[in-house]
Design a protein around this motif. Structure first.
Motif, PDB file in Angstrom:
ATOM      1  N   LEU A 158      -7.909  -8.595   7.128  1.00  0.00           N
ATOM      2  CA  LEU A 158      -6.950  -7.494   7.054  1.00  0.00           C
ATOM      3  C   LEU A 158      -7.472  -6.392   6.151  1.00  0.00           C
ATOM      4  O   LEU A 158      -7.443  -5.213   6.519  1.00  0.00           O
ATOM      5  N   GLU A 159      -7.968  -6.749   4.982  1.00  0.00           N
ATOM      6  CA  GLU A 159      -8.470  -5.731   4.058  1.00  0.00           C
ATOM      7  C   GLU A 159      -9.654  -4.977   4.644  1.00  0.00           C
ATOM      8  O   GLU A 159      -9.767  -3.770   4.461  1.00  0.00           O
ATOM      9  N   GLU A 160     -10.521  -5.670   5.368  1.00  0.00           N
ATOM     10  CA  GLU A 160     -11.664  -4.984   5.986  1.00  0.00           C
ATOM     11  C   GLU A 160     -11.182  -3.966   7.028  1.00  0.00           C
ATOM     12  O   GLU A 160     -11.683  -2.842   7.091  1.00  0.00           O
ATOM     13  N   LYS A 183      -0.930  -8.073   3.115  1.00  0.00           N
ATOM     14  CA  LYS A 183      -0.656  -9.513   3.166  1.00  0.00           C
ATOM     15  C   LYS A 183      -0.899 -10.022   4.580  1.00  0.00           C
ATOM     16  O   LYS A 183      -0.654  -9.307   5.553  1.00  0.00           O
ATOM     17  N   GLU A 184      -1.356 -11.264   4.665  1.00  0.00           N
ATOM     18  CA  GLU A 184      -1.491 -11.930   5.958  1.00  0.00           C
ATOM     19  C   GLU A 184      -0.522 -13.096   6.011  1.00  0.00           C
ATOM     20  O   GLU A 184      -0.246 -13.727   4.995  1.00  0.00           O
ATOM     21  N   CYS A 185      -0.014 -13.357   7.214  1.00  0.00           N
ATOM     22  CA  CYS A 185       0.949 -14.428   7.405  1.00  0.00           C
ATOM     23  C   CYS A 185       0.634 -15.094   8.746  1.00  0.00           C
ATOM     24  O   CYS A 185       0.584 -14.413   9.770  1.00  0.00           O
ATOM     25  N   GLN A 219       8.859   7.881  -8.973  1.00  0.00           N
ATOM     26  CA  GLN A 219       8.029   9.069  -9.202  1.00  0.00           C
ATOM     27  C   GLN A 219       7.784   9.843  -7.900  1.00  0.00           C
ATOM     28  O   GLN A 219       6.868  10.650  -7.819  1.00  0.00           O
ATOM     29  N   LYS A 220       8.609   9.591  -6.891  1.00  0.00           N
ATOM     30  CA  LYS A 220       8.541  10.268  -5.582  1.00  0.00           C
ATOM     31  C   LYS A 220       7.350   9.840  -4.730  1.00  0.00           C
ATOM     32  O   LYS A 220       6.928  10.549  -3.818  1.00  0.00           O
ATOM     33  N   GLY A 221       6.790   8.660  -5.037  1.00  0.00           N
ATOM     34  CA  GLY A 221       5.744   8.101  -4.191  1.00  0.00           C
ATOM     35  C   GLY A 221       6.351   7.221  -3.121  1.00  0.00           C
ATOM     36  O   GLY A 221       7.555   6.951  -3.119  1.00  0.00           O
ATOM     37  N   ILE A 222       5.514   6.775  -2.211  1.00  0.00           N
ATOM     38  CA  ILE A 222       5.949   5.868  -1.151  1.00  0.00           C
ATOM     39  C   ILE A 222       5.205   4.549  -1.329  1.00  0.00           C
ATOM     40  O   ILE A 222       3.980   4.517  -1.366  1.00  0.00           O
ATOM     41  N   ALA A 223       5.970   3.480  -1.457  1.00  0.00           N
ATOM     42  CA  ALA A 223       5.414   2.141  -1.594  1.00  0.00           C
ATOM     43  C   ALA A 223       5.782   1.335  -0.350  1.00  0.00           C
ATOM     44  O   ALA A 223       6.864   1.519   0.219  1.00  0.00           O
ATOM     45  N   PHE A 224       4.880   0.459   0.062  1.00  0.00           N
ATOM     46  CA  PHE A 224       5.143  -0.380   1.232  1.00  0.00           C
ATOM     47  C   PHE A 224       4.182  -1.560   1.236  1.00  0.00           C
ATOM     48  O   PHE A 224       3.265  -1.643   0.414  1.00  0.00           O
ATOM     49  N   ILE A 225       4.411  -2.469   2.176  1.00  0.00           N
ATOM     50  CA  ILE A 225       3.540  -3.619   2.378  1.00  0.00           C
ATOM     51  C   ILE A 225       3.035  -3.552   3.821  1.00  0.00           C
ATOM     52  O   ILE A 225       3.810  -3.292   4.744  1.00  0.00           O
ATOM     53  N   LEU A 226       1.742  -3.765   4.010  1.00  0.00           N
ATOM     54  CA  LEU A 226       1.196  -3.943   5.351  1.00  0.00           C
ATOM     55  C   LEU A 226       1.009  -5.449   5.549  1.00  0.00           C
ATOM     56  O   LEU A 226       0.338  -6.101   4.752  1.00  0.00           O
ATOM     57  N   ILE A 227       1.632  -5.985   6.577  1.00  0.00           N
ATOM     58  CA  ILE A 227       1.556  -7.420   6.853  1.00  0.00           C
ATOM     59  C   ILE A 227       0.885  -7.629   8.204  1.00  0.00           C
ATOM     60  O   ILE A 227       1.245  -6.970   9.188  1.00  0.00           O
TER      61      ILE A 227
END
Length: 178
Positions: free
Chosen positions: A14-16, A79-81, A105-113
Motif C-alpha cells: 500500500l505504501e509503495e 492501513k491494510e486490512c 488548524q484547517k487541515g484535512i486528516a483521513f485514513i487510506l485503507i
C-alpha cells in the motif's frame, strides 16, 4: 518497546502504491506529499555491510504522510486490512489526537485503507473515523465493518494513478461546505 525488524513488510505494498501516486501528483504539480519517517534508534549495526540489523522506535509516530494539495494542508495514515472488519485498535490515541489538532488548524486528516480481501482502496474521512473511535471508546463495537462505509469514498485507479485520493479530498471538502 516494539522492535523495528519484527514489523516485517506489513503495509509496504500500500505504501509503495501511495508513494508512486504522490510522485505522479508532484510531477503534475497537483500536490506535494511526503512520507513521514519514523525515528528509530539503532541497537545493532552490521559493520561490514553498514546495515541496521536491530532497532527500536524512538517515539510514537503521528501519521504516515503529510503535505499540501493546492494550498490545503493534509495528513493521513495508510492501513491494510485483509478482512471486512477493521479493528479500531489499529488506530492509536496519539494519532487521533494529532489528527484532531491538524483539523483544528484547517487541515484535512483521513485514513487510506486497502481492503486486500476485496482489492478495494478506501478514503476514510476523519469525522467518520472519529465516529467509529468514539463508539469503541464508549463501550460499543471495537471495529467497523466494510459495509458501514460510504461507497462514494471508494478509490478507483484513474489516469495511471493507483490510489487517486485527490478526488476523495475534493468530495470531502464539498461535504464540509454543506
Amino acid at each position: 518497546m516494539p522492535s523495528w525488524n519484527s514489523r516485517g513488510l506489513r503495509g509496504s505494498t500500500l505504501e509503495e502504491l501511495i508513494n508512486l501516486t504522490n510522485t505522479k501528483y508532484r510531477e503534475n504539480k497537483l500536490a506535494l506529499i511526503q512520507k513521514v519517517p519514523t525515528p528509530i534508534k539503532p541497537i545493532k549495526i552490521d559493520q561490514e555491510n553498514r546495515h541496521i540489523t536491530l532497532a527500536y522506535f524512538e517515539q510514537k509516530s503521528t501519521v504516515d504522510y503529510i503535505g499540501v494539495v493546492q494550498g490545503i494542508p493534509i495528513c493521513f495514515d495508510a492501513k491494510e486490512c485483509g478482512v471486512e472488519s477493521f479493528p479500531i485498535q489499529n488506530i492509536h490515541e496519539h494519532q487521533i489526537q494529532f489528527m484532531t489538532e491538524f483539523e483544528a488548524q484547517k487541515g484535512i486528516a483521513f485514513i487510506l485503507i486497502y481492503f486486500s480481501g476485496k482489492d478495494v482502496f478506501y478514503y476514510l474521512r476523519f469525522n467518520k473515523l472519529l465516529e467509529f473511535w468514539n463508539r469503541a471508546q464508549n463501550g460499543g463495537r471495537k471495529s467497523f465493518l466494510y459495509q458501514e462505509l460510504d461507497p462514494h469514498y471508494q478509490i478507483s485507479v484513474n489516469n495511471g494513478v493507483f490510489v487517486h485520493y485527490l478526488e476523495m479530498i475534493n468530495m470531502d471538502l464539498q461535504e464540509r461546505e454543506e
